[in-house]
Design a protein around this motif. Structure first.
Motif, PDB file in Angstrom:
ATOM      1  N   LEU A  96      59.141  43.762  37.394  1.00 34.68           N
ATOM      2  CA  LEU A  96      58.414  42.689  38.071  1.00 34.68           C
ATOM      3  C   LEU A  96      59.234  42.122  39.220  1.00 34.68           C
ATOM      4  N   GLU A  97      60.547  42.043  39.042  1.00 38.81           N
ATOM      5  CA  GLU A  97      61.426  41.573  40.115  1.00 38.81           C
ATOM      6  C   GLU A  97      61.363  42.498  41.330  1.00 38.81           C
ATOM      7  N   TYR A  98      61.113  43.769  41.069  1.00 43.17           N
ATOM      8  CA  TYR A  98      61.005  44.752  42.154  1.00 43.17           C
ATOM      9  C   TYR A  98      59.571  44.913  42.650  1.00 43.17           C
ATOM     10  N   GLY A  99      58.691  44.010  42.238  1.00 36.54           N
ATOM     11  CA  GLY A  99      57.337  43.983  42.787  1.00 36.54           C
ATOM     12  C   GLY A  99      56.292  44.803  42.060  1.00 36.54           C
ATOM     13  N   ALA A 100      56.560  45.196  40.828  1.00 36.87           N
ATOM     14  CA  ALA A 100      55.572  45.970  40.073  1.00 36.87           C
ATOM     15  C   ALA A 100      54.273  45.174  39.913  1.00 36.87           C
ATOM     16  N   LYS A 101      53.145  45.851  40.046  1.00 37.98           N
ATOM     17  CA  LYS A 101      51.839  45.199  39.935  1.00 37.98           C
ATOM     18  C   LYS A 101      51.416  45.101  38.464  1.00 37.98           C
ATOM     19  N   VAL A 102      51.014  43.900  38.066  1.00 44.58           N
ATOM     20  CA  VAL A 102      50.588  43.725  36.667  1.00 44.58           C
ATOM     21  C   VAL A 102      49.140  44.136  36.450  1.00 44.58           C
ATOM     22  N   ASN A 103      48.370  44.223  37.537  1.00 50.07           N
ATOM     23  CA  ASN A 103      46.953  44.583  37.409  1.00 50.07           C
ATOM     24  C   ASN A 103      46.638  45.862  38.173  1.00 50.07           C
ATOM     25  N   PRO A 104      46.407  46.962  37.458  1.00 47.59           N
ATOM     26  CA  PRO A 104      46.097  48.245  38.098  1.00 47.59           C
ATOM     27  C   PRO A 104      44.626  48.308  38.493  1.00 47.59           C
ATOM     28  N   PRO A 105      44.192  49.411  39.112  1.00 47.19           N
ATOM     29  CA  PRO A 105      42.776  49.564  39.440  1.00 47.19           C
ATOM     30  C   PRO A 105      41.909  49.483  38.191  1.00 47.19           C
ATOM     31  N   LEU A 106      40.641  49.213  38.390  1.00 45.19           N
ATOM     32  CA  LEU A 106      39.693  49.050  37.278  1.00 45.19           C
ATOM     33  C   LEU A 106      39.574  50.323  36.445  1.00 45.19           C
ATOM     34  N   TYR A 107      39.273  50.129  35.179  1.00 42.83           N
ATOM     35  CA  TYR A 107      38.960  51.205  34.232  1.00 42.83           C
ATOM     36  C   TYR A 107      40.147  52.094  33.848  1.00 42.83           C
ATOM     37  N   THR A 108      41.378  51.600  34.057  1.00 43.63           N
ATOM     38  CA  THR A 108      42.542  52.311  33.545  1.00 43.63           C
ATOM     39  C   THR A 108      43.330  51.358  32.658  1.00 43.63           C
ATOM     40  N   MET A 166      52.572  36.219  34.331  1.00 39.66           N
ATOM     41  CA  MET A 166      52.697  36.827  35.656  1.00 39.66           C
ATOM     42  C   MET A 166      51.341  37.181  36.265  1.00 39.66           C
ATOM     43  N   GLY A 167      50.267  36.774  35.609  1.00 42.15           N
ATOM     44  CA  GLY A 167      48.937  36.947  36.189  1.00 42.15           C
ATOM     45  C   GLY A 167      48.134  38.133  35.707  1.00 42.15           C
ATOM     46  N   ALA A 168      48.532  38.734  34.594  1.00 39.36           N
ATOM     47  CA  ALA A 168      47.777  39.877  34.064  1.00 39.36           C
ATOM     48  C   ALA A 168      46.345  39.467  33.745  1.00 39.36           C
ATOM     49  N   ASN A 169      45.408  40.314  34.091  1.00 43.40           N
ATOM     50  CA  ASN A 169      43.986  40.060  33.866  1.00 43.40           C
ATOM     51  C   ASN A 169      43.652  40.203  32.385  1.00 43.40           C
ATOM     52  N   LEU A 170      43.247  39.108  31.759  1.00 46.83           N
ATOM     53  CA  LEU A 170      42.926  39.124  30.329  1.00 46.83           C
ATOM     54  C   LEU A 170      41.726  40.011  30.011  1.00 46.83           C
ATOM     55  N   GLU A 171      40.857  40.205  31.001  1.00 48.28           N
ATOM     56  CA  GLU A 171      39.640  40.984  30.777  1.00 48.28           C
ATOM     57  C   GLU A 171      39.702  42.373  31.406  1.00 48.28           C
ATOM     58  N   ALA A 172      40.911  42.838  31.703  1.00 49.35           N
ATOM     59  CA  ALA A 172      41.051  44.206  32.232  1.00 49.35           C
ATOM     60  C   ALA A 172      40.360  45.159  31.260  1.00 49.35           C
ATOM     61  N   HIS A 173      39.513  46.025  31.794  1.00 54.36           N
ATOM     62  CA  HIS A 173      38.706  46.877  30.915  1.00 54.36           C
ATOM     63  C   HIS A 173      39.069  48.353  31.087  1.00 54.36           C
ATOM     64  N   ASP A 174      39.430  48.958  29.982  1.00 58.56           N
ATOM     65  CA  ASP A 174      39.690  50.393  29.956  1.00 58.56           C
ATOM     66  C   ASP A 174      38.480  51.075  29.337  1.00 58.56           C
ATOM     67  N   CYS A 175      38.048  52.183  29.934  1.00 61.15           N
ATOM     68  CA  CYS A 175      36.818  52.827  29.465  1.00 61.15           C
ATOM     69  C   CYS A 175      36.934  53.360  28.048  1.00 61.15           C
ATOM     70  N   HIS A 176      38.146  53.567  27.578  1.00 58.50           N
ATOM     71  CA  HIS A 176      38.339  54.063  26.207  1.00 58.50           C
ATOM     72  C   HIS A 176      38.651  52.939  25.222  1.00 58.50           C
ATOM     73  N   PHE A 177      39.493  51.995  25.632  1.00 53.85           N
ATOM     74  CA  PHE A 177      39.977  50.978  24.703  1.00 53.85           C
ATOM     75  C   PHE A 177      39.268  49.641  24.793  1.00 53.85           C
ATOM     76  N   SER A 215      49.219  55.891  34.470  1.00 50.68           N
ATOM     77  CA  SER A 215      50.184  54.913  33.977  1.00 50.68           C
ATOM     78  C   SER A 215      51.327  54.710  34.974  1.00 50.68           C
ATOM     79  N   THR A 216      51.735  53.460  35.134  1.00 49.96           N
ATOM     80  CA  THR A 216      52.872  53.120  35.977  1.00 49.96           C
ATOM     81  C   THR A 216      54.100  52.903  35.091  1.00 49.96           C
ATOM     82  N   PRO A 217      55.278  52.822  35.682  1.00 50.00           N
ATOM     83  CA  PRO A 217      56.464  52.494  34.886  1.00 50.00           C
ATOM     84  C   PRO A 217      56.307  51.188  34.110  1.00 50.00           C
ATOM     85  N   LEU A 218      55.583  50.219  34.686  1.00 50.94           N
ATOM     86  CA  LEU A 218      55.365  48.958  33.978  1.00 50.94           C
ATOM     87  C   LEU A 218      54.518  49.181  32.727  1.00 50.94           C
TER      88      LEU A 218
END
Length: 286
Positions: free
Chosen positions: A113-125, A147-158, A94-97
């Motif tokens: 986000l103003e400080y450049g936080a990424k909205v899309n982390p690596p896959l499966y988290t 801000m471009g968050a991936n609607l289909e981001a897939h977490d292996c648990h959720f 988990s990131t601060p975001l």
């Protein structure tokens, strides 16, 4: 501070010549405690004395994680100004975001986000969007999507964010996702959002998912359709019975097909089409 009192000095093992240094492993520290409890003055004193703002616990939790999880915007700002790593990951990935999203803190999210936080982390988290759906904050969900968050981001648990929103019965979040173009029939172990809605016995959620194209005949890894998770003669069972017998209208089928073709960002794309305004509103679910 009382007159004549000695100035605050951090313990030697917490001081660092470079505030932005990382990789310093420690147990829970005063800077973590101040960040978590929102003690702005104490945190500022620690930073001014030279404390490293990127100290991590054995679980890789930074002070910024702590401040974001509690939604302490002033502490978050102090830490970021002092050089806190905006995308630091704890042991769970988990990131601060993610933590700010879990807290439902729109202001913290905006600042990160103003400080450049990424909205899309690596896959499966679990992503910030997953966390916002868990917290039930539709405003946070909307901002992350913008801000471009991936609607289909897939977490292996959720599964996907839509799976999370439906499992937690956060209808507002689910609708924001669906309107933005989230795939209503995306599966986790063949289990769709409609399966989740059936399990929590939420008729309003079922009706909304079907309206956005939810497949009432989808089978999960146990071979069960959503209706198999409803009690006989219950409101949800009758709801599924109606949808299983009633075919969709031609206008509804056309709307769903067009939205599927447009994909994520469907609303913005619809309003660029050369079609009547009334049709734009219909396809956008406005």
């Amino acid at each position: 501070m009382e007159t004549g009192a000695a100035p605050f000095t951090a313990p030697a093992d917490l001081r660092s010549p470079l505030i932005g240094d990382i990789g310093n492993w420690a147990d829970r520290t005063p800077v973590h405690d101040a960040s978590r409890s929102g003690q702005v003055c104490q945190l500022k004193q620690l930073i001014d004395s030279g404390v490293c703002v990127n100290l991590v616990t054995v679980d890789s939790i930074t002070p910024l994680h702590e401040a974001c999880l509690q939604g302490h915007i002033q502490c978050v700002n102090l830490l970021l100004v002092a050089g806190a790593q905006v995308d630091a990951r704890n042991i769970d990935g988990s990131t601060p975001l993610c933590d700010a999203s879990a807290a439902g803190s729109l202001e913290c999210i905006k600042l990160l986000l103003e400080y450049g936080a990424k909205v899309n982390p690596p896959l499966y988290t679990a992503s910030p969007l997953h966390e916002a759906c868990m917290s039930g904050s539709a405003d946070c969900v909307k901002l992350l999507i913008e801000m471009g968050a991936n609607l289909e981001a897939h977490d292996c648990h959720f599964g996907t964010p839509l799976h999370v929103a439906c499992a937690r019965e956060h209808l507002d979040c689910a609708r924001v996702l669906l309107v933005a173009g989230a795939k209503v029939n995306a599966a986790k172990l063949h289990e769709t959002a409609l399966h989740h809605a059936a399990k929590v016995k939420n008729k309003d959620l079922i009706e909304m998912l079907v309206d956005f194209g939810g497949n009432v005949y989808a089978r999960d890894n146990r071979g069960k359709s959503p209706s198999d998770y409803s009690w006989p003669n219950s409101p949800t069972a009758k709801c599924f019975e109606y949808y299983e017998k009633m075919p969709r209208s031609l206008s509804q089928l056309c709307r769903l097909k067009l939205r599927e073709a447009l994909g994520q960002g469907v609303v913005e794309k619809v309003y660029k089409l050369n079609i009547p305004q009334r049709l734009m509103e219909y396809v956008a679910y406005n």
